[in-house]
Scaffold this active site. Structure first.
Site, PDB file in Angstrom:
ATOM      1  N   HIS A   1      -0.521 -12.042  -5.022  1.00  9.94           N
ATOM      2  CA  HIS A   1       0.228 -11.174  -4.401  1.00  9.94           C
ATOM      3  C   HIS A   1       1.031 -10.168  -3.888  1.00  9.94           C
ATOM      4  CE1 HIS A   1       0.813 -14.994  -2.633  1.00  9.94           C
ATOM      5  NE2 HIS A   1       0.954 -14.060  -1.483  1.00  9.94           N
TER       6      HIS A   1
ATOM      7  N   HIS B   1       4.244  -7.495  -0.256  1.00  2.00           N
ATOM      8  CA  HIS B   1       3.261  -8.416   0.313  1.00  2.00           C
ATOM      9  C   HIS B   1       2.217  -7.357  -0.246  1.00  2.00           C
ATOM     10  CE1 HIS B   1       0.031 -10.893   1.707  1.00  2.00           C
ATOM     11  NE2 HIS B   1       0.730 -12.318   0.957  1.00  2.00           N
TER      12      HIS B   1
END
Length: 161
Positions: free
Chosen positions: A67, A82
């Site tokens: 992620h 992110h």
């Protein structure tokens, strides 16, 4: 032979890692990012299925859940990308790393592949912050907030020593 004495020009710019819209961290619905707890930067809203390297450098971290990734730019800036908010809770589902830790990457090179239909079915907010985590070592200038941006073409952060 004369190129041996030429000083290598280091790019102090971070480019959009996605095609979409660049937004202020103030507009990110996660206080960790909007409060700049991890550092300053920008975020993106996008519709593609790939997130790319924002500059030339070395991948210094890929989260085991895919992620997020960290990259050290040639000028020493450490950049965290992110992908989405709360995507860590997916335990890697819907996200695939296309590179490995310690790999050298070039601006615009694909780093993370998204399974967008899966992520949308899970109602994931794919707002993607890009943070300079060692920003205290640089003077940061953000650009193109609320503008459309293109992978590897649009400068969104300048990191000057």
């Amino acid at each position: 032979m004369f190129n041996l004495f030429k000083k290598k020009v280091i790019d102090n710019q971070c480019y959009a890692p996605v095609n979409g819209e660049c937004i202020s961290l103030d507009d990110v619905a996660d206080q960790v990012f909007s409060s700049r707890m991890m550092g300053d930067g920008v975020a993106f809203r996008f519709n593609d299925d790939v997130v790319c390297a924002p500059c030339d450098g070395e991948i210094i971290m890929i989260a085991n859940t895919n992620h997020a990734f960290g990259l050290r730019a040639e000028n020493g800036a450490e950049i965290l990308v992110h992908i989405g908010l709360d995507t860590v809770n997916l335990n890697g589902k819907g996200l695939k790393a296309l590179v490995t830790q310690n790999q050298r990457v070039k601006k615009g090179m694909p780093v993370i592949q998204l399974d967008r239909p899966y992520l949308e079915a899970e109602n994931v907010d794919l707002t993607t912050p890009m943070i300079i985590t060692n920003g205290n070592d640089f003077t940061l200038t953000t650009q193109h907030i609320d503008d459309k941006v293109r992978i590897g073409e649009t400068v969104v952060i300048t990191c000057q020593k």
